[in-house]
Motif scaffolding. Structure first.
Motif, PDB file in Angstrom:
ATOM      1  N   ALA A   1      13.201 -25.631 -13.037  1.00 56.44           N
ATOM      2  CA  ALA A   1      12.031 -26.540 -12.683  1.00 56.44           C
ATOM      3  C   ALA A   1      10.776 -25.850 -13.226  1.00 56.44           C
ATOM      4  O   ALA A   1       9.981 -26.608 -13.556  1.00 56.44           O
ATOM      5  N   SER A   2      10.661 -24.604 -13.712  1.00 58.07           N
ATOM      6  CA  SER A   2       9.545 -24.165 -14.156  1.00 58.07           C
ATOM      7  C   SER A   2       9.939 -22.869 -15.447  1.00 58.07           C
ATOM      8  O   SER A   2      11.124 -22.393 -15.411  1.00 58.07           O
ATOM      9  N   GLY A   3       9.219 -22.809 -16.294  1.00 64.41           N
ATOM     10  CA  GLY A   3       9.725 -21.839 -17.241  1.00 64.41           C
ATOM     11  C   GLY A   3       9.546 -20.446 -16.864  1.00 64.41           C
ATOM     12  O   GLY A   3       9.036 -20.248 -15.837  1.00 64.41           O
ATOM     13  N   ILE A   4      10.077 -19.582 -17.638  1.00 67.33           N
ATOM     14  CA  ILE A   4      10.060 -18.237 -17.369  1.00 67.33           C
ATOM     15  C   ILE A   4       8.707 -17.474 -17.121  1.00 67.33           C
ATOM     16  O   ILE A   4       8.695 -16.614 -16.483  1.00 67.33           O
ATOM     17  N   CYS A   5       7.649 -18.074 -17.990  1.00 70.71           N
ATOM     18  CA  CYS A   5       6.450 -17.501 -18.035  1.00 70.71           C
ATOM     19  C   CYS A   5       5.438 -18.399 -17.281  1.00 70.71           C
ATOM     20  O   CYS A   5       4.158 -18.412 -17.453  1.00 70.71           O
ATOM     21  N   ASP A   6       5.827 -19.311 -16.402  1.00 72.10           N
ATOM     22  CA  ASP A   6       4.980 -20.234 -15.620  1.00 72.10           C
ATOM     23  C   ASP A   6       4.486 -19.607 -14.461  1.00 72.10           C
ATOM     24  O   ASP A   6       4.384 -20.072 -13.309  1.00 72.10           O
ATOM     25  N   CYS A   7       3.602 -18.252 -14.584  1.00 71.84           N
ATOM     26  CA  CYS A   7       3.171 -17.659 -13.322  1.00 71.84           C
ATOM     27  C   CYS A   7       1.988 -18.487 -12.815  1.00 71.84           C
ATOM     28  O   CYS A   7       1.878 -18.182 -11.459  1.00 71.84           O
ATOM     29  N   TRP A   8       1.418 -19.418 -13.461  1.00 72.64           N
ATOM     30  CA  TRP A   8       0.206 -20.234 -12.647  1.00 72.64           C
ATOM     31  C   TRP A   8       0.955 -20.941 -11.562  1.00 72.64           C
ATOM     32  O   TRP A   8       0.311 -21.675 -10.782  1.00 72.64           O
ATOM     33  N   ASP A   9       2.147 -21.223 -11.573  1.00 70.00           N
ATOM     34  CA  ASP A   9       3.024 -22.093 -10.658  1.00 70.00           C
ATOM     35  C   ASP A   9       2.737 -21.753  -9.306  1.00 70.00           C
ATOM     36  O   ASP A   9       2.628 -22.171  -8.306  1.00 70.00           O
ATOM     37  N   ASP A  10       2.893 -20.192  -9.208  1.00 75.33           N
ATOM     38  CA  ASP A  10       2.735 -19.502  -7.939  1.00 75.33           C
ATOM     39  C   ASP A  10       2.301 -17.949  -8.193  1.00 75.33           C
ATOM     40  O   ASP A  10       2.953 -17.026  -8.476  1.00 75.33           O
ATOM     41  N   VAL A  11       0.964 -17.897  -8.455  1.00 75.13           N
ATOM     42  CA  VAL A  11       0.315 -16.856  -8.871  1.00 75.13           C
ATOM     43  C   VAL A  11       0.479 -15.444  -7.660  1.00 75.13           C
ATOM     44  O   VAL A  11       0.830 -14.485  -8.315  1.00 75.13           O
ATOM     45  N   PRO A  12       0.347 -16.211  -6.443  1.00 72.14           N
ATOM     46  CA  PRO A  12       0.694 -14.811  -5.569  1.00 72.14           C
ATOM     47  C   PRO A  12       1.853 -13.994  -5.498  1.00 72.14           C
ATOM     48  O   PRO A  12       2.000 -12.791  -5.588  1.00 72.14           O
ATOM     49  N   GLU A  13       3.081 -14.862  -5.866  1.00 72.12           N
ATOM     50  CA  GLU A  13       4.271 -14.341  -5.777  1.00 72.12           C
ATOM     51  C   GLU A  13       4.647 -13.621  -7.191  1.00 72.12           C
ATOM     52  O   GLU A  13       5.217 -12.491  -7.424  1.00 72.12           O
ATOM     53  N   CYS A  14       3.800 -13.970  -8.095  1.00 71.77           N
ATOM     54  CA  CYS A  14       3.771 -13.446  -9.613  1.00 71.77           C
ATOM     55  C   CYS A  14       2.974 -12.091  -9.477  1.00 71.77           C
ATOM     56  O   CYS A  14       3.469 -11.017 -10.095  1.00 71.77           O
ATOM     57  N   CYS A  15       1.805 -12.184  -8.609  1.00 71.15           N
ATOM     58  CA  CYS A  15       1.361 -10.779  -8.709  1.00 71.15           C
ATOM     59  C   CYS A  15       2.230  -9.733  -7.469  1.00 71.15           C
ATOM     60  O   CYS A  15       2.320  -8.606  -8.083  1.00 71.15           O
ATOM     61  N   PHE A  16       2.990 -10.317  -6.705  1.00 70.88           N
ATOM     62  CA  PHE A  16       3.684  -9.249  -5.912  1.00 70.88           C
ATOM     63  C   PHE A  16       4.831  -8.712  -6.908  1.00 70.88           C
ATOM     64  O   PHE A  16       5.164  -7.660  -6.737  1.00 70.88           O
ATOM     65  N   ALA A  17       5.406  -9.567  -7.639  1.00 69.22           N
ATOM     66  CA  ALA A  17       6.436  -9.206  -8.498  1.00 69.22           C
ATOM     67  C   ALA A  17       5.755  -8.209  -9.726  1.00 69.22           C
ATOM     68  O   ALA A  17       6.788  -7.151 -10.074  1.00 69.22           O
ATOM     69  N   PHE A  18       4.775  -8.329 -10.190  1.00 71.63           N
ATOM     70  CA  PHE A  18       4.094  -7.578 -11.050  1.00 71.63           C
ATOM     71  C   PHE A  18       3.698  -6.078 -10.400  1.00 71.63           C
ATOM     72  O   PHE A  18       4.291  -4.945 -11.111  1.00 71.63           O
ATOM     73  N   TRP A  19       3.189  -6.073  -9.164  1.00 69.64           N
ATOM     74  CA  TRP A  19       3.090  -4.775  -8.698  1.00 69.64           C
ATOM     75  C   TRP A  19       4.149  -4.070  -8.073  1.00 69.64           C
ATOM     76  O   TRP A  19       4.048  -2.786  -7.873  1.00 69.64           O
ATOM     77  N   CYS A  20       5.261  -5.033  -7.406  1.00 70.65           N
ATOM     78  CA  CYS A  20       6.270  -4.220  -6.773  1.00 70.65           C
ATOM     79  C   CYS A  20       7.501  -4.988  -7.089  1.00 70.65           C
ATOM     80  O   CYS A  20       8.085  -5.690  -6.296  1.00 70.65           O
ATOM     81  N   CYS A  21       8.101  -5.077  -8.299  1.00 73.92           N
ATOM     82  CA  CYS A  21       9.272  -5.851  -8.734  1.00 73.92           C
ATOM     83  C   CYS A  21      10.399  -5.565  -8.012  1.00 73.92           C
ATOM     84  O   CYS A  21      11.076  -6.415  -7.514  1.00 73.92           O
TER      85      CYS A  21
END
Length: 128
Positions: free
Chosen positions: A23-43
């Motif tokens: 549904a989204s690409g591997i680097c489509d972080c803008w689709d869900d910014v809060p979750e991508c930030c969470f994954a970045f800071w504490c994968c």
């Protein structure tokens, strides 16, 4: 005269898609910014949360910390999700993405589950 009521519920259905792609690409972080930030800071925490939401053991992704250079758990959950949802792809691609873009893979899987999650309401009906 007693009457019998038979109620049958249709089987659960997933959201129909026109393509068999993610549904989204591997680097489509803008689709869900809060979750991508969470994954970045504490994968590891994000991976555990996503794994639990997928129906697997909460701590399963932590086994990747003890593995070799290929995160086997991340890769196997990605393959499982592709098969469950009928997404095209290959194990080679899953291996490369899981190895070099682990956080992005977990974000993509989380977005996929959100997109395909349709609440199913089961109703128990009985007549007394």
């Amino acid at each position: 005269m007693p009457s019998t009521v038979i109620i049958s519920q249709p089987p659960p259905a997933m959201e129909a898609q026109n393509t068999q792609d993610w549904a989204s690409g591997i680097c489509d972080c803008w689709d869900d910014v809060p979750e991508c930030c969470f994954a970045f800071w504490c994968c590891p925490c994000f991976a555990c949360k996503t794994s639990k939401k997928y129906g697997e053991c909460l701590c399963l992704p932590l086994l990747d910390l003890f593995g070799g250079c290929v995160p086997a758990i991340t890769m196997s959950l990605r393959v499982s999700m592709r098969q469950r949802y009928g997404i095209r792809g290959s194990m080679c691609n899953d291996c490369l993405c899981s190895t070099f873009c682990t956080g992005c893979v977990w974000c993509q899987m989380s977005r996929e589950m959100k997109r395909r999650n349709i609440p199913i309401v089961l109703i128990r009906a009985s007549q007394t």
